[in-house]
Motif scaffolding. Structure first.
Motif: not given
Length: 436
Positions: A285-294
């Motif tokens: 996450t960075y501030g209001p941004f979010y990313a996730q991967s598997e």
């Protein structure tokens, strides 16, 4: 004797017994604690109410004429989850009892376990989620999308989101570690002799008030034995209640085989079978941004023979390879790969928190009376490299509106793509969700 009840009542008034005053708390929920703090009980629950609309692929109408068991998706409403949860402590032990009324019988049991602290970690004995898959370990109350990725019980671990066994989890500094030993049985499944193990390790090298970087790895092994149900990777590629695609199959107990070689319909082979899966995780996450991967890859052992008709019944379409007129379609070991990437942006500025004890992210939390708005997207794909053209993917986008930290509205549009049967059904789904 007719005055016995009156005498007892008067005795209680004039000679009262010593009182034991339990403490009741209602801050954010209902919790009762004994006066000596040795016993507690806390009531929780969740309601997930869904509505589904499908845009059916024209090609489906043709397949419905040749595949008897192909179910046309229905525009409908559905209680996805209706759960009551009781948790608390029994002296140095903890307990959790969770029942989902959206499922019948013992199949509705979810987390049911006893636990205690040992060796600086939490020990659990009962029915719970094994230590694998970040997507699976994230609570359905906290997921970014309405449904989990293909790298969870919504795909490669189909019908195996929880298992009965013993597990231990710990965390220190910026790391977590968990290990689980289990029987291959859900509460609603028949008793069997299958066994499995899973382990997961995570590391968050960056974790401060504004940003987090998460790395993780997990390994799962399942060994089917007598009476064990087949291990499957089963995908609802156009969303919940949509068409399904069986991507991989590993046989279970011998009692599930039927027919003989040369029959119109038969399923034969070597009983048992092993499934191992290695998963890798990257999120941040960075501030209001979010990313996730598997990314998860593994092997489903096969050594099974199916007639062409049976293959069509199982996999939803004719075989994409040559089959023997006597022994049918042979499926050996299957190499299965799946990965996804999901992201979100909290337009109202909230930051998605990280749970350093379990190594997963939680949903954003607005501050009442203000709400919060989040746009979301995910691309998901799974492939069986040993069955030609067995590749399924979808793209999901939508938004979440949080009325408060406990109630939210979810909207998802799913663009499904099943390359094996050439189907591209789409879904528009809405969920009203609350938990406590």
């Amino acid at each position: 004797m007719k005055y016995y009840g009156l005498y007892c009542a008067l005795a209680c008034v004039f000679f009262p017994l010593p009182s034991i005053a339990d403490k009741a708390k209602t801050e954010g929920g209902l919790k009762i604690t004994s006066e000596d703090d040795n016993f507690s009980a806390e009531l929780g629950g969740r309601i997930h109410f869904d509505t589904y609309f499908f845009d059916k692929d024209d090609g489906q109408l043709q397949r419905l004429l040749i595949i008897d068991n192909f179910e046309e998706p229905v525009n409908t409403t559905d209680f996805r989850r209706v759960r009551l949860t009781m948790r608390g402590k029994l002296w140095e032990w903890k307990y959790k009892l969770e029942r989902d009324f959206a499922s019948s019988g013992t199949g509705g049991l979810r987390d049911v376990f006893l636990g205690t602290e040992i060796f600086d970690g939490d020990l659990r004995i009962g029915n719970f989620k094994p230590s694998r898959s970040m997507s699976q370990l994230t609570s359905s109350n906290q997921t970014t999308m309405m449904e989990r990725s293909f790298g969870s019980s919504a795909g490669i671990f189909d019908n195996r989101g929880r298992q009965q066994g013993i597990g231990w989890n710990t965390h220190w500094c910026c790391h977590t570690f968990g290990i689980t030993l289990f029987n291959l049985r859900n509460p609603g499944d028949p008793r069997n002799e299958g066994v499995g193990a899973a382990s997961r390790f995570t590391w968050a090298p960056i974790n401060d008030f504004d940003s987090t970087v998460h790395l993780g790895a997990s390994f799962s092994y399942e060994d089917a034995n007598e009476d064990t149900l087949p291990r499957e990777a089963l995908i609802e590629y156009a969303g919940r209640r949509g068409p399904e695609q069986l991507v991989a199959l590993s046989p279970g107990g011998v009692e599930f085989f039927f027919g003989e070689f040369g029959d119109d319909e038969f399923y034969q082979g070597k009983p048992g079978g092993e499934v191992w899966i290695l998963g890798l995780e990257l999120a941040g996450t960075y501030g209001p941004f979010y990313a996730q991967s598997e990314y998860a890859f593994g092997n489903f052992s096969g050594d099974i023979y199916l007639s062409e008709i049976t293959f069509g019944d199982f996999f939803g379409g004719p075989p994409s390879f040559l089959c023997d007129p006597i022994t049918g379609c042979f499926i050996g070991d299957q190499s299965v790969h799946t990965w996804y990437i999901t992201g979100s942006w909290a337009i109202t500025g909230q930051h998605k928190p990280y749970d350093e004890k379990s190594g997963v992210f939680r949903s954003i939390k607005p501050r009442p009376p203000e709400g919060a708005f989040e746009v979301t997207a995910r691309y998901d794909i799974i492939e069986n490299k040993d069955i030609p053209n067995m590749k399924v993917s979808n793209f999901v986008f939508g938004f979440n509106y949080y009325f408060n930290p406990k109630v939210r509205l979810m909207v998802n549009v799913t663009l499904g793509n099943d390359r094996f049967i050439r189907d591209q059904t789409k879904q528009f789904a809405v969920r009203m969700q609350g938990f406590w």
